[in-house]
Design a protein around this motif. Structure first.
Motif, PDB file in Angstrom:
ATOM      1  N   GLU A   1     -29.662  17.394  40.286  1.00 48.48           N
ATOM      2  CA  GLU A   1     -30.625  16.437  39.730  1.00 48.48           C
ATOM      3  C   GLU A   1     -30.376  16.185  38.244  1.00 48.48           C
ATOM      4  N   GLU A   2     -30.052  17.249  37.506  1.00 44.81           N
ATOM      5  CA  GLU A   2     -29.784  17.097  36.070  1.00 44.81           C
ATOM      6  C   GLU A   2     -28.582  16.190  35.836  1.00 44.81           C
ATOM      7  N   ILE A   3     -27.532  16.416  36.594  1.00 42.96           N
ATOM      8  CA  ILE A   3     -26.316  15.608  36.421  1.00 42.96           C
ATOM      9  C   ILE A   3     -26.571  14.165  36.850  1.00 42.96           C
ATOM     10  N   ARG A   4     -27.281  13.968  37.950  1.00 40.84           N
ATOM     11  CA  ARG A   4     -27.580  12.601  38.394  1.00 40.84           C
ATOM     12  C   ARG A   4     -28.375  11.863  37.322  1.00 40.84           C
ATOM     13  N   SER A   5     -29.311  12.521  36.692  1.00 41.78           N
ATOM     14  CA  SER A   5     -30.091  11.899  35.610  1.00 41.78           C
ATOM     15  C   SER A   5     -29.178  11.471  34.470  1.00 41.78           C
TER      16      SER A   5
ATOM     17  N   MET B   1     -19.401   5.348  39.954  1.00 36.32           N
ATOM     18  CA  MET B   1     -20.728   5.545  40.547  1.00 36.32           C
ATOM     19  C   MET B   1     -20.711   5.258  42.049  1.00 36.32           C
ATOM     20  N   ASP B   2     -19.958   4.250  42.449  1.00 32.74           N
ATOM     21  CA  ASP B   2     -19.834   3.930  43.872  1.00 32.74           C
ATOM     22  C   ASP B   2     -19.134   5.083  44.596  1.00 32.74           C
ATOM     23  N   HIS B   3     -18.126   5.661  43.956  1.00 28.64           N
ATOM     24  CA  HIS B   3     -17.437   6.825  44.513  1.00 28.64           C
ATOM     25  C   HIS B   3     -18.421   7.981  44.692  1.00 28.64           C
ATOM     26  N   LEU B   4     -19.296   8.210  43.717  1.00 32.25           N
ATOM     27  CA  LEU B   4     -20.289   9.286  43.813  1.00 32.25           C
ATOM     28  C   LEU B   4     -21.233   9.043  44.990  1.00 32.25           C
TER      29      LEU B   4
ATOM     30  N   TYR C   1     -11.744   7.202  52.352  1.00 29.57           N
ATOM     31  CA  TYR C   1     -13.107   6.819  52.734  1.00 29.57           C
ATOM     32  C   TYR C   1     -14.126   6.938  51.590  1.00 29.57           C
ATOM     33  N   VAL C   2     -13.705   7.458  50.444  1.00 28.51           N
ATOM     34  CA  VAL C   2     -14.608   7.508  49.281  1.00 28.51           C
ATOM     35  C   VAL C   2     -14.024   6.766  48.078  1.00 28.51           C
ATOM     36  N   VAL C   3     -13.022   5.932  48.335  1.00 27.29           N
ATOM     37  CA  VAL C   3     -12.467   5.080  47.276  1.00 27.29           C
ATOM     38  C   VAL C   3     -13.355   3.838  47.172  1.00 27.29           C
ATOM     39  N   PRO C   4     -13.840   3.540  45.960  1.00 31.73           N
ATOM     40  CA  PRO C   4     -14.762   2.411  45.794  1.00 31.73           C
ATOM     41  C   PRO C   4     -14.073   1.065  45.927  1.00 31.73           C
ATOM     42  N   SER C   5     -14.888   0.065  46.197  1.00 29.22           N
ATOM     43  CA  SER C   5     -14.346  -1.296  46.297  1.00 29.22           C
ATOM     44  C   SER C   5     -14.223  -1.891  44.894  1.00 29.22           C
ATOM     45  N   ASP C   6     -13.595  -3.060  44.823  1.00 32.52           N
ATOM     46  CA  ASP C   6     -13.448  -3.765  43.554  1.00 32.52           C
ATOM     47  C   ASP C   6     -14.565  -4.782  43.328  1.00 32.52           C
ATOM     48  N   GLU C   7     -15.521  -4.841  44.251  1.00 30.62           N
ATOM     49  CA  GLU C   7     -16.550  -5.874  44.130  1.00 30.62           C
ATOM     50  C   GLU C   7     -17.529  -5.572  43.000  1.00 30.62           C
ATOM     51  N   PHE C   8     -18.050  -6.628  42.398  1.00 28.90           N
ATOM     52  CA  PHE C   8     -19.024  -6.517  41.314  1.00 28.90           C
ATOM     53  C   PHE C   8     -20.340  -6.003  41.894  1.00 28.90           C
ATOM     54  N   ILE C   9     -20.886  -4.967  41.291  1.00 33.52           N
ATOM     55  CA  ILE C   9     -22.154  -4.383  41.741  1.00 33.52           C
ATOM     56  C   ILE C   9     -23.090  -4.299  40.543  1.00 33.52           C
ATOM     57  N   THR C  10     -24.343  -4.663  40.736  1.00 31.43           N
ATOM     58  CA  THR C  10     -25.312  -4.543  39.642  1.00 31.43           C
ATOM     59  C   THR C  10     -25.824  -3.099  39.582  1.00 31.43           C
ATOM     60  N   LEU C  11     -26.331  -2.727  38.427  1.00 32.95           N
ATOM     61  CA  LEU C  11     -26.870  -1.389  38.274  1.00 32.95           C
ATOM     62  C   LEU C  11     -28.052  -1.169  39.214  1.00 32.95           C
TER      63      LEU C  11
ATOM     64  N   LYS D   1     -28.565   2.517  45.999  1.00 32.65           N
ATOM     65  CA  LYS D   1     -27.649   3.254  46.865  1.00 32.65           C
ATOM     66  C   LYS D   1     -27.664   4.748  46.534  1.00 32.65           C
ATOM     67  N   LEU D   2     -27.620   5.071  45.241  1.00 32.26           N
ATOM     68  CA  LEU D   2     -27.625   6.470  44.824  1.00 32.26           C
ATOM     69  C   LEU D   2     -28.946   7.156  45.167  1.00 32.26           C
ATOM     70  N   TYR D   3     -30.033   6.422  45.067  1.00 30.06           N
ATOM     71  CA  TYR D   3     -31.340   6.965  45.417  1.00 30.06           C
ATOM     72  C   TYR D   3     -31.377   7.331  46.905  1.00 30.06           C
ATOM     73  N   LYS D   4     -30.857   6.426  47.734  1.00 28.18           N
ATOM     74  CA  LYS D   4     -30.868   6.657  49.183  1.00 28.18           C
ATOM     75  C   LYS D   4     -29.965   7.826  49.579  1.00 28.18           C
ATOM     76  N   SER D   5     -28.792   7.918  48.970  1.00 25.49           N
ATOM     77  CA  SER D   5     -27.898   9.025  49.326  1.00 25.49           C
ATOM     78  C   SER D   5     -28.478  10.353  48.854  1.00 25.49           C
ATOM     79  N   ARG D   6     -29.141  10.359  47.713  1.00 32.54           N
ATOM     80  CA  ARG D   6     -29.751  11.594  47.223  1.00 32.54           C
ATOM     81  C   ARG D   6     -30.950  11.991  48.083  1.00 32.54           C
ATOM     82  N   GLN D   7     -31.718  11.007  48.501  1.00 31.45           N
ATOM     83  CA  GLN D   7     -32.854  11.287  49.399  1.00 31.45           C
ATOM     84  C   GLN D   7     -32.367  11.947  50.684  1.00 31.45           C
ATOM     85  N   ALA D   8     -31.277  11.442  51.229  1.00 34.50           N
ATOM     86  CA  ALA D   8     -30.729  11.995  52.469  1.00 34.50           C
ATOM     87  C   ALA D   8     -30.263  13.438  52.256  1.00 34.50           C
ATOM     88  N   LEU D   9     -29.632  13.714  51.115  1.00 35.13           N
ATOM     89  CA  LEU D   9     -29.184  15.077  50.814  1.00 35.13           C
ATOM     90  C   LEU D   9     -30.382  16.009  50.657  1.00 35.13           C
TER      91      LEU D   9
END
Length: 161
Positions: A5-9, A38-41, A84-94, A100-108
């Motif tokens: 959690e500290e690192i994610r913050s 961040m997409d890789h994470l 399977y964890v290499v990010p795409s080149d597409e533009f992503i907003t914060l 996405k990061l919230y959902k993956s952390r919730q699942a963990l």
């Protein structure tokens, strides 16, 4: 999970100091942007959580010693990301990435809270560098992996500003 959690913050705090354009900016063609890191994470956490679930349900019990996963933050040794964890080149907003990061952390977090620690200690699957690791060790590994990439994000930020 406290370290995770500290690192994610810290990852999110760093990202929030930059515009979407800066976050998606690549310093070099052979280097990821901060957003790609961040997409890789996100991809890593999502895939590891799914793998841990599957191993806990279907994996054989194995006796495995704890590995020095704290060494993950040492960036003197480059490790190529599995495809399977290499990010795409597409533009992503914060905002999109934070969701996405919230959902993956919730699942963990849900996985950790709903599973038995003793059972997690008896099931394992391989890491490309450390070898066989228990499901229990994979949970804090995610935080060390993010810490490794937080340092990378800081370097990229210095280069784009």
């Amino acid at each position: 999970m406290t370290h995770n959690e500290e690192i994610r913050s810290q990852v999110l705090e760093l990202a929030e100091t930059l515009t979407d354009e800066q976050l998606n900016q690549k310093v070099r063609d052979d280097q990821w942007s901060i957003m790609q890191v961040m997409d890789h994470l996100y991809l890593m956490e999502k895939n590891l959580t799914n793998t841990m679930k599957k191993v806990l349900e279907d994996g054989e019990e194995k006796s495995v010693d704890d590995k020095p996963i704290h060494l993950t933050v040492d960036r003197s040794r480059k490790v190529d990301a599995p495809s399977y964890v290499v990010p795409s080149d597409e533009f992503i907003t914060l905002d999109e990435m934070k969701d996405k990061l919230y959902k993956s952390r919730q699942a963990l977090q849900q996985f950790e809270s709903e599973t038995n620690e003793e059972k997690r200690q008896k099931k394992a699957f391989p890491h490309p560098v450390f070898g066989l690791m228990t499901v229990n060790q994979w949970i804090p590994f995610i935080g060390y992996h993010e810490e490794r990439h937080l340092d990378q994000m800081k370097e990229i930020k210095q280069q784009i500003l």
